[in-house]
Scaffold this motif. Structure first.
Motif, PDB file in Angstrom:
ATOM      1  N   VAL A  20      44.697  19.346   9.975  1.00 45.00           N
ATOM      2  CA  VAL A  20      44.508  19.861   8.904  1.00 45.00           C
ATOM      3  C   VAL A  20      44.639  21.487   8.801  1.00 45.00           C
ATOM      4  CG1 VAL A  20      43.064  19.989   6.964  1.00 45.00           C
ATOM      5  CG2 VAL A  20      43.456  17.829   8.037  1.00 45.00           C
ATOM      6  N   LEU A  21      43.923  22.021   9.595  1.00 41.66           N
ATOM      7  CA  LEU A  21      44.062  23.638   9.799  1.00 41.66           C
ATOM      8  C   LEU A  21      45.470  24.033  10.205  1.00 41.66           C
ATOM      9  CD1 LEU A  21      40.677  24.217  11.764  1.00 41.66           C
ATOM     10  CD2 LEU A  21      40.939  24.794   9.331  1.00 41.66           C
ATOM     11  N   ARG A  22      45.870  23.450  11.022  1.00 42.26           N
ATOM     12  CA  ARG A  22      47.298  23.900  11.042  1.00 42.26           C
ATOM     13  C   ARG A  22      48.342  23.471   9.913  1.00 42.26           C
ATOM     14  NH1 ARG A  22      49.974  21.167  15.853  1.00 42.26           N
ATOM     15  NH2 ARG A  22      51.366  22.569  15.460  1.00 42.26           N
ATOM     16  N   LEU A  23      48.068  22.681   9.159  1.00 43.53           N
ATOM     17  CA  LEU A  23      48.923  22.464   7.982  1.00 43.53           C
ATOM     18  C   LEU A  23      48.796  23.747   6.959  1.00 43.53           C
ATOM     19  CD1 LEU A  23      50.537  20.427   6.252  1.00 43.53           C
ATOM     20  CD2 LEU A  23      48.304  19.457   5.582  1.00 43.53           C
ATOM     21  N   ALA A  24      47.567  24.262   7.007  1.00 48.13           N
ATOM     22  CA  ALA A  24      47.256  25.277   5.875  1.00 48.13           C
ATOM     23  C   ALA A  24      48.504  26.362   6.114  1.00 48.13           C
ATOM     24  CB  ALA A  24      45.834  25.677   6.087  1.00 48.13           C
ATOM     25  N   GLY A  25      48.589  26.717   7.289  1.00 46.02           N
ATOM     26  CA  GLY A  25      49.893  27.924   7.515  1.00 46.02           C
ATOM     27  C   GLY A  25      51.080  27.697   6.828  1.00 46.02           C
ATOM     28  N   PRO A  26      51.756  26.352   7.084  1.00 44.79           N
ATOM     29  CA  PRO A  26      52.998  25.978   6.324  1.00 44.79           C
ATOM     30  C   PRO A  26      52.788  25.741   5.028  1.00 44.79           C
ATOM     31  CG  PRO A  26      52.653  24.685   8.526  1.00 44.79           C
ATOM     32  CD  PRO A  26      51.318  25.570   8.200  1.00 44.79           C
ATOM     33  N   LEU A  27      51.807  25.397   4.496  1.00 41.72           N
ATOM     34  CA  LEU A  27      51.526  25.039   3.094  1.00 41.72           C
ATOM     35  C   LEU A  27      51.386  26.347   2.312  1.00 41.72           C
ATOM     36  CD1 LEU A  27      49.172  21.880   2.665  1.00 41.72           C
ATOM     37  CD2 LEU A  27      51.575  22.276   2.081  1.00 41.72           C
ATOM     38  N   THR A  28      50.792  27.442   3.107  1.00 41.07           N
ATOM     39  CA  THR A  28      50.464  28.549   2.190  1.00 41.07           C
ATOM     40  C   THR A  28      51.901  29.300   2.197  1.00 41.07           C
ATOM     41  OG1 THR A  28      48.378  28.895   3.001  1.00 41.07           O
ATOM     42  CG2 THR A  28      49.435  31.009   2.650  1.00 41.07           C
ATOM     43  N   ALA A  33      56.756  30.896  -1.019  1.00 43.34           N
ATOM     44  CA  ALA A  33      58.088  31.051  -1.180  1.00 43.34           C
ATOM     45  C   ALA A  33      58.263  30.533  -2.448  1.00 43.34           C
ATOM     46  CB  ALA A  33      58.653  30.110  -0.235  1.00 43.34           C
ATOM     47  N   LEU A  34      57.516  29.623  -3.230  1.00 44.72           N
ATOM     48  CA  LEU A  34      57.562  28.850  -4.331  1.00 44.72           C
ATOM     49  C   LEU A  34      57.005  29.909  -5.641  1.00 44.72           C
ATOM     50  CD1 LEU A  34      56.318  25.345  -3.724  1.00 44.72           C
ATOM     51  CD2 LEU A  34      58.701  25.941  -4.299  1.00 44.72           C
ATOM     52  N   ALA A  35      56.232  30.730  -4.952  1.00 43.82           N
ATOM     53  CA  ALA A  35      55.555  31.488  -6.167  1.00 43.82           C
ATOM     54  C   ALA A  35      56.336  33.021  -6.216  1.00 43.82           C
ATOM     55  CB  ALA A  35      54.145  31.911  -5.998  1.00 43.82           C
ATOM     56  N   LYS A  36      57.177  33.214  -5.021  1.00 48.87           N
ATOM     57  CA  LYS A  36      57.809  34.537  -5.026  1.00 48.87           C
ATOM     58  C   LYS A  36      58.733  34.887  -6.452  1.00 48.87           C
ATOM     59  CE  LYS A  36      60.037  37.843  -1.824  1.00 48.87           C
ATOM     60  NZ  LYS A  36      60.414  38.159  -0.495  1.00 48.87           N
ATOM     61  N   PRO A  37      59.395  33.940  -6.653  1.00 49.19           N
ATOM     62  CA  PRO A  37      60.402  34.326  -7.733  1.00 49.19           C
ATOM     63  C   PRO A  37      59.763  34.816  -8.751  1.00 49.19           C
ATOM     64  CG  PRO A  37      61.148  32.487  -6.586  1.00 49.19           C
ATOM     65  CD  PRO A  37      59.865  32.781  -6.077  1.00 49.19           C
ATOM     66  N   SER A  38      58.519  34.218  -9.205  1.00 51.31           N
ATOM     67  CA  SER A  38      57.442  34.740 -10.345  1.00 51.31           C
ATOM     68  C   SER A  38      56.893  35.851 -10.049  1.00 51.31           C
ATOM     69  CB  SER A  38      56.884  33.468 -10.854  1.00 51.31           C
ATOM     70  OG  SER A  38      57.654  32.483 -11.123  1.00 51.31           O
TER      71      SER A  38
END
Length: 157
Positions: A20-28, A33-38
């Motif tokens: 779960v802790l390792r998953l946090a990095g790729p999700l962030t 990347a999803l938020a950057k265009p905005s």
């Protein structure tokens, strides 16, 4: 020094926690990347989404997000300076203002949600709804158990 012995269940929990802790990095990274265009980041997106959920104070948003109040305050102040949220009077607390999205904040959040929907649909289809719902339920259960049984405070020897 030899590692302490754990039960098989303890080993499974430790492996789960590390995963779960390792998953946090790729999700962030994906969120950024999803938020950057905005013009946003994952952290800003979280605060925008919290303010959109319901008018809430910074402290309420921090609790809901599991983040430090000071960090959420810093982000909220930046979002306000950019015209994406506004602070409104709180009828239940004079000093703790409520965050609300402005029209610009609603637009930014909507655009991020559009990108996130396509991304989530693709991953959800690849991983399978049933398995993802089971994993989500397990994570929610672990969160509740950890609230009831937090790690012990270190002893002073």
């Amino acid at each position: 020094m030899k590692d302490p012995d754990r039960t098989p269940a303890g080993d499974a929990f430790a492996e789960f926690a590390i995963s779960v802790l390792r998953l946090a990095g790729p999700l962030t990274q994906a969120g950024d990347a999803l938020a950057k265009p905005s013009g946003q980041t994952s952290a800003r997106w979280q605060v925008l989404a919290a303010a959109n959920h319901a008018p809430m104070s910074v402290a309420d948003a921090a609790r809901a997000l599991g983040l430090a109040r000071q960090g959420v305050q810093r982000i909220a102040d930046l979002l306000e300076a950019e015209g994406l949220i506004a602070y409104r009077d709180n009828p239940t607390h004079q000093r703790a203002k409520l965050m609300v999205l402005t029209a610009a904040g609603e637009t930014a959040l909507h655009d991020i949600k559009e990108r996130q929907a396509a991304w989530a649909d693709g991953l959800g289809g690849a991983l399978g709804e049933r398995r993802l719902r089971q994993a989500s339920a397990l994570i929610a259960e672990v969160i509740e158990v950890l609230k009831e049984r937090p790690a012990p405070e270190p002893s002073e020897d």
